[in-house]
Design a protein around this motif. Structure first.
Motif, PDB file in Angstrom:
ATOM      1  N   LEU A 222      19.563  -7.744  -1.922  1.00 49.37           N
ATOM      2  CA  LEU A 222      20.854  -7.127  -1.630  1.00 49.37           C
ATOM      3  C   LEU A 222      20.775  -6.185  -0.433  1.00 49.37           C
ATOM      4  O   LEU A 222      21.785  -5.677   0.022  1.00 49.37           O
ATOM      5  CB  LEU A 222      21.360  -6.357  -2.854  1.00 49.37           C
ATOM      6  N   GLY A 223      19.544  -5.949   0.041  1.00 55.45           N
ATOM      7  CA  GLY A 223      19.370  -5.118   1.225  1.00 55.45           C
ATOM      8  C   GLY A 223      19.499  -3.643   0.955  1.00 55.45           C
ATOM      9  O   GLY A 223      19.704  -2.853   1.863  1.00 55.45           O
ATOM     10  N   ARG A 224      19.372  -3.255  -0.306  1.00 50.16           N
ATOM     11  CA  ARG A 224      19.480  -1.844  -0.642  1.00 50.16           C
ATOM     12  C   ARG A 224      18.108  -1.195  -0.614  1.00 50.16           C
ATOM     13  O   ARG A 224      17.133  -1.754  -1.072  1.00 50.16           O
ATOM     14  CB  ARG A 224      20.083  -1.663  -2.038  1.00 50.16           C
ATOM     15  N   GLY A 225      18.056   0.019  -0.122  1.00 43.78           N
ATOM     16  CA  GLY A 225      16.812   0.762  -0.112  1.00 43.78           C
ATOM     17  C   GLY A 225      16.589   1.437  -1.456  1.00 43.78           C
ATOM     18  O   GLY A 225      17.354   1.295  -2.389  1.00 43.78           O
ATOM     19  N   THR A 226      15.520   2.181  -1.545  1.00 46.74           N
ATOM     20  CA  THR A 226      15.244   2.919  -2.756  1.00 46.74           C
ATOM     21  C   THR A 226      15.263   4.399  -2.435  1.00 46.74           C
ATOM     22  O   THR A 226      14.653   4.828  -1.460  1.00 46.74           O
ATOM     23  CB  THR A 226      13.871   2.538  -3.341  1.00 46.74           C
ATOM     24  N   ASN A 227      15.961   5.173  -3.223  1.00 48.64           N
ATOM     25  CA  ASN A 227      15.984   6.609  -3.034  1.00 48.64           C
ATOM     26  C   ASN A 227      14.577   7.157  -3.264  1.00 48.64           C
ATOM     27  O   ASN A 227      13.994   6.923  -4.324  1.00 48.64           O
ATOM     28  CB  ASN A 227      16.967   7.221  -4.035  1.00 48.64           C
ATOM     29  N   PRO A 228      14.010   7.895  -2.304  1.00 50.43           N
ATOM     30  CA  PRO A 228      12.624   8.371  -2.441  1.00 50.43           C
ATOM     31  C   PRO A 228      12.395   9.207  -3.693  1.00 50.43           C
ATOM     32  O   PRO A 228      11.395   9.029  -4.389  1.00 50.43           O
ATOM     33  CB  PRO A 228      12.413   9.196  -1.166  1.00 50.43           C
ATOM     34  N   LYS A 229      13.321  10.118  -3.992  1.00 47.79           N
ATOM     35  CA  LYS A 229      13.151  10.946  -5.178  1.00 47.79           C
ATOM     36  C   LYS A 229      13.205  10.118  -6.460  1.00 47.79           C
ATOM     37  O   LYS A 229      12.415  10.343  -7.387  1.00 47.79           O
ATOM     38  CB  LYS A 229      14.228  12.031  -5.219  1.00 47.79           C
ATOM     39  N   LEU A 230      14.118   9.162  -6.504  1.00 49.14           N
ATOM     40  CA  LEU A 230      14.250   8.318  -7.685  1.00 49.14           C
ATOM     41  C   LEU A 230      12.999   7.466  -7.878  1.00 49.14           C
ATOM     42  O   LEU A 230      12.480   7.331  -8.988  1.00 49.14           O
ATOM     43  CB  LEU A 230      15.492   7.429  -7.554  1.00 49.14           C
ATOM     44  N   LEU A 231      12.515   6.885  -6.796  1.00 44.41           N
ATOM     45  CA  LEU A 231      11.315   6.058  -6.871  1.00 44.41           C
ATOM     46  C   LEU A 231      10.107   6.896  -7.272  1.00 44.41           C
ATOM     47  O   LEU A 231       9.327   6.505  -8.146  1.00 44.41           O
ATOM     48  CB  LEU A 231      11.061   5.378  -5.523  1.00 44.41           C
TER      49      LEU A 231
ATOM     50  N   GLU B 169      -2.512   2.745  -8.577  1.00 46.21           N
ATOM     51  CA  GLU B 169      -1.282   2.131  -8.090  1.00 46.21           C
ATOM     52  C   GLU B 169      -0.056   3.028  -8.232  1.00 46.21           C
ATOM     53  O   GLU B 169       0.623   3.325  -7.261  1.00 46.21           O
ATOM     54  CB  GLU B 169      -1.028   0.812  -8.834  1.00 46.21           C
ATOM     55  N   LEU B 170       0.227   3.450  -9.467  1.00 43.95           N
ATOM     56  CA  LEU B 170       1.462   4.198  -9.685  1.00 43.95           C
ATOM     57  C   LEU B 170       1.496   5.504  -8.888  1.00 43.95           C
ATOM     58  O   LEU B 170       2.453   5.763  -8.157  1.00 43.95           O
ATOM     59  CB  LEU B 170       1.634   4.494 -11.172  1.00 43.95           C
ATOM     60  N   LEU B 171       0.462   6.312  -9.022  1.00 43.08           N
ATOM     61  CA  LEU B 171       0.474   7.611  -8.352  1.00 43.08           C
ATOM     62  C   LEU B 171       0.381   7.496  -6.834  1.00 43.08           C
ATOM     63  O   LEU B 171       1.128   8.181  -6.118  1.00 43.08           O
ATOM     64  CB  LEU B 171      -0.634   8.499  -8.914  1.00 43.08           C
ATOM     65  N   PRO B 172      -0.501   6.634  -6.277  1.00 44.51           N
ATOM     66  CA  PRO B 172      -0.495   6.492  -4.812  1.00 44.51           C
ATOM     67  C   PRO B 172       0.839   5.995  -4.270  1.00 44.51           C
ATOM     68  O   PRO B 172       1.319   6.489  -3.246  1.00 44.51           O
ATOM     69  CB  PRO B 172      -1.620   5.469  -4.557  1.00 44.51           C
ATOM     70  N   ALA B 173       1.453   5.024  -4.961  1.00 43.34           N
ATOM     71  CA  ALA B 173       2.756   4.524  -4.513  1.00 43.34           C
ATOM     72  C   ALA B 173       3.810   5.619  -4.585  1.00 43.34           C
ATOM     73  O   ALA B 173       4.668   5.740  -3.706  1.00 43.34           O
ATOM     74  CB  ALA B 173       3.178   3.318  -5.347  1.00 43.34           C
ATOM     75  N   ALA B 174       3.750   6.436  -5.639  1.00 42.54           N
ATOM     76  CA  ALA B 174       4.701   7.531  -5.773  1.00 42.54           C
ATOM     77  C   ALA B 174       4.508   8.569  -4.670  1.00 42.54           C
ATOM     78  O   ALA B 174       5.471   9.079  -4.096  1.00 42.54           O
ATOM     79  CB  ALA B 174       4.547   8.187  -7.145  1.00 42.54           C
ATOM     80  N   GLU B 175       3.254   8.873  -4.341  1.00 43.20           N
ATOM     81  CA  GLU B 175       2.966   9.869  -3.303  1.00 43.20           C
ATOM     82  C   GLU B 175       3.413   9.388  -1.924  1.00 43.20           C
ATOM     83  O   GLU B 175       3.744  10.194  -1.056  1.00 43.20           O
ATOM     84  CB  GLU B 175       1.471  10.193  -3.283  1.00 43.20           C
ATOM     85  N   GLU B 176       3.421   8.074  -1.719  1.00 41.01           N
ATOM     86  CA  GLU B 176       3.844   7.533  -0.424  1.00 41.01           C
ATOM     87  C   GLU B 176       5.312   7.827  -0.127  1.00 41.01           C
ATOM     88  O   GLU B 176       5.740   7.739   1.026  1.00 41.01           O
ATOM     89  CB  GLU B 176       3.602   6.017  -0.380  1.00 41.01           C
ATOM     90  N   THR B 177       6.078   8.175  -1.133  1.00 41.36           N
ATOM     91  CA  THR B 177       7.480   8.517  -0.901  1.00 41.36           C
ATOM     92  C   THR B 177       7.623   9.878  -0.234  1.00 41.36           C
ATOM     93  O   THR B 177       8.692  10.215   0.270  1.00 41.36           O
ATOM     94  CB  THR B 177       8.260   8.536  -2.229  1.00 41.36           C
ATOM     95  N   GLY B 178       6.548  10.686  -0.258  1.00 41.40           N
ATOM     96  CA  GLY B 178       6.610  12.020   0.328  1.00 41.40           C
ATOM     97  C   GLY B 178       7.171  13.074  -0.612  1.00 41.40           C
ATOM     98  O   GLY B 178       7.337  14.229  -0.217  1.00 41.40           O
ATOM     99  N   GLU B 179       7.459  12.689  -1.858  1.00 39.36           N
ATOM    100  CA  GLU B 179       8.060  13.618  -2.825  1.00 39.36           C
ATOM    101  C   GLU B 179       6.990  14.094  -3.811  1.00 39.36           C
ATOM    102  O   GLU B 179       7.026  13.791  -5.007  1.00 39.36           O
ATOM    103  CB  GLU B 179       9.209  12.931  -3.563  1.00 39.36           C
ATOM    104  N   HIS B 180       6.038  14.872  -3.304  1.00 38.10           N
ATOM    105  CA  HIS B 180       4.874  15.249  -4.117  1.00 38.10           C
ATOM    106  C   HIS B 180       5.267  15.993  -5.396  1.00 38.10           C
ATOM    107  O   HIS B 180       4.807  15.645  -6.488  1.00 38.10           O
ATOM    108  CB  HIS B 180       3.924  16.116  -3.284  1.00 38.10           C
ATOM    109  N   HIS B 181       6.100  17.015  -5.268  1.00 30.15           N
ATOM    110  CA  HIS B 181       6.448  17.813  -6.440  1.00 30.15           C
ATOM    111  C   HIS B 181       7.240  16.997  -7.457  1.00 30.15           C
ATOM    112  O   HIS B 181       7.082  17.167  -8.672  1.00 30.15           O
ATOM    113  CB  HIS B 181       7.230  19.063  -6.019  1.00 30.15           C
TER     114      HIS B 181
END
Length: 275
Positions: free
Chosen positions: A24-33, A243-255
């Motif tokens: 659908l071409g939708r992105g993912t909200n960084p905080k949500l991801l 996998e989960l934590l590195p992928a989550a950290e790649e969003t830049g939303e550490h806290h």
């Protein structure tokens, strides 16, 4: 056993959600991801250390935890980590499941005229994206097999533990669907091809459950069951940390990741106490 298989099917089917978002071409909200992945990691880590590993030690000890049973459970735990780590190393780093390709911008189908060299570069990019998407799909399918078996075993042992595990793995599978669908859609221009190729990677989880059960069903009792539970805990810990934590950290939303991780542990703790 049917319920365990259906729960595994639900977890694998969540890949289609990511696939749908990708086509659908939708992105993912960084905080949500970041929040979703962090929550998943918290759930899986808490279950592994507070439920599956102790239960494995108890089974191996004959009902009352002792030093011998604990030692064998710890050994099985690290064997589980070693097995999933070997599988992970067999996947080229360029297409590793935790390299989140879903961050790529979607194609908007522009039809403006461009210079021949730009068109050639675009064709080369599309070929590379198609190759990447296809190999990523194969890599994810291989990678999802042990996850499917882990979910299946958890469901057989304790449904109240299996439901949050299914939710955690389902959340984890959404960006995996994106990782396949986005490059394939950009390469082929076909939403249907991208969706179905990405969705098929999720089917590896129920397939892994069936294969694991057929191969190991004679062992799903007694000491062997205890070792499997501890080994599954190792698989889940590796998936969370690699996998989960590195992928989550790649969003830049550490806290957001850390708060969600703790929230996942807290939710799981309350759930287990209540149930």
């Amino acid at each position: 056993m049917l319920v365990a298989f259906l729960l595994t099917l639900v977890a694998g089917g969540a890949t289609s959600i990511g696939a749908a978002l990708g086509v659908l071409g939708r992105g993912t909200n960084p905080k949500l991801l970041a929040g979703g992945l962090g929550l998943s990691a918290g759930v899986m880590l808490y279950i592994s250390f507070m439920e599956l590993l102790p239960e494995g030690a108890r089974v191996l000890s004959g009902g009352v935890t002792d030093g011998r049973g604990t030692a064998f459970a710890v050994l099985a735990f690290f064997v589980g980590i070693a097995l999933i780590a070997v599988l992970d190393r067999l996947v080229p780093s360029a297409v590793s499941p935790h390299e989140f390709a879903g961050r790529m911008d979607g194609s908007h189908g522009e039809s403006e005229l461009r210079a021949p060299d730009e068109q050639a570069a675009d064709q080369a990019l599309r070929a590379r994206l198609l190759r990447t998407g296809t190999v990523t799909a194969l890599a994810l399918a291989l990678h999802n097999v042990p996850e499917g078996f882990a979910t299946f075993v958890a469901a057989l042992q304790s449904p109240e533990v299996a439901i949050p595990v299914v939710a955690a793995i389902a959340l984890h599978n959404i960006p995996e669907g994106l990782a396949v669908a986005v490059p394939v859609r950009r390469a082929t221009g076909s939403r249907s091809k991208a969706f179905w190729l990405a969705s098929m990677t999720g089917l590896a989880e129920p397939i892994g459950a069936v294969l694991g059960y057929l191969l190991l069903s004679p062992l799903l009792s007694g000491d062997a069951m205890g070792a499997i539970l501890a080994g599954v805990a190792g698989v889940m810990v590796f998936v969370s940390l690699d996998e989960l934590l590195p992928a989550a950290e790649e969003t830049g939303e550490h806290h957001t990741v850390i708060y969600s991780l703790i929230a996942g542990m807290a939710v799981m703790a309350v759930t287990l106490i209540v149930l």
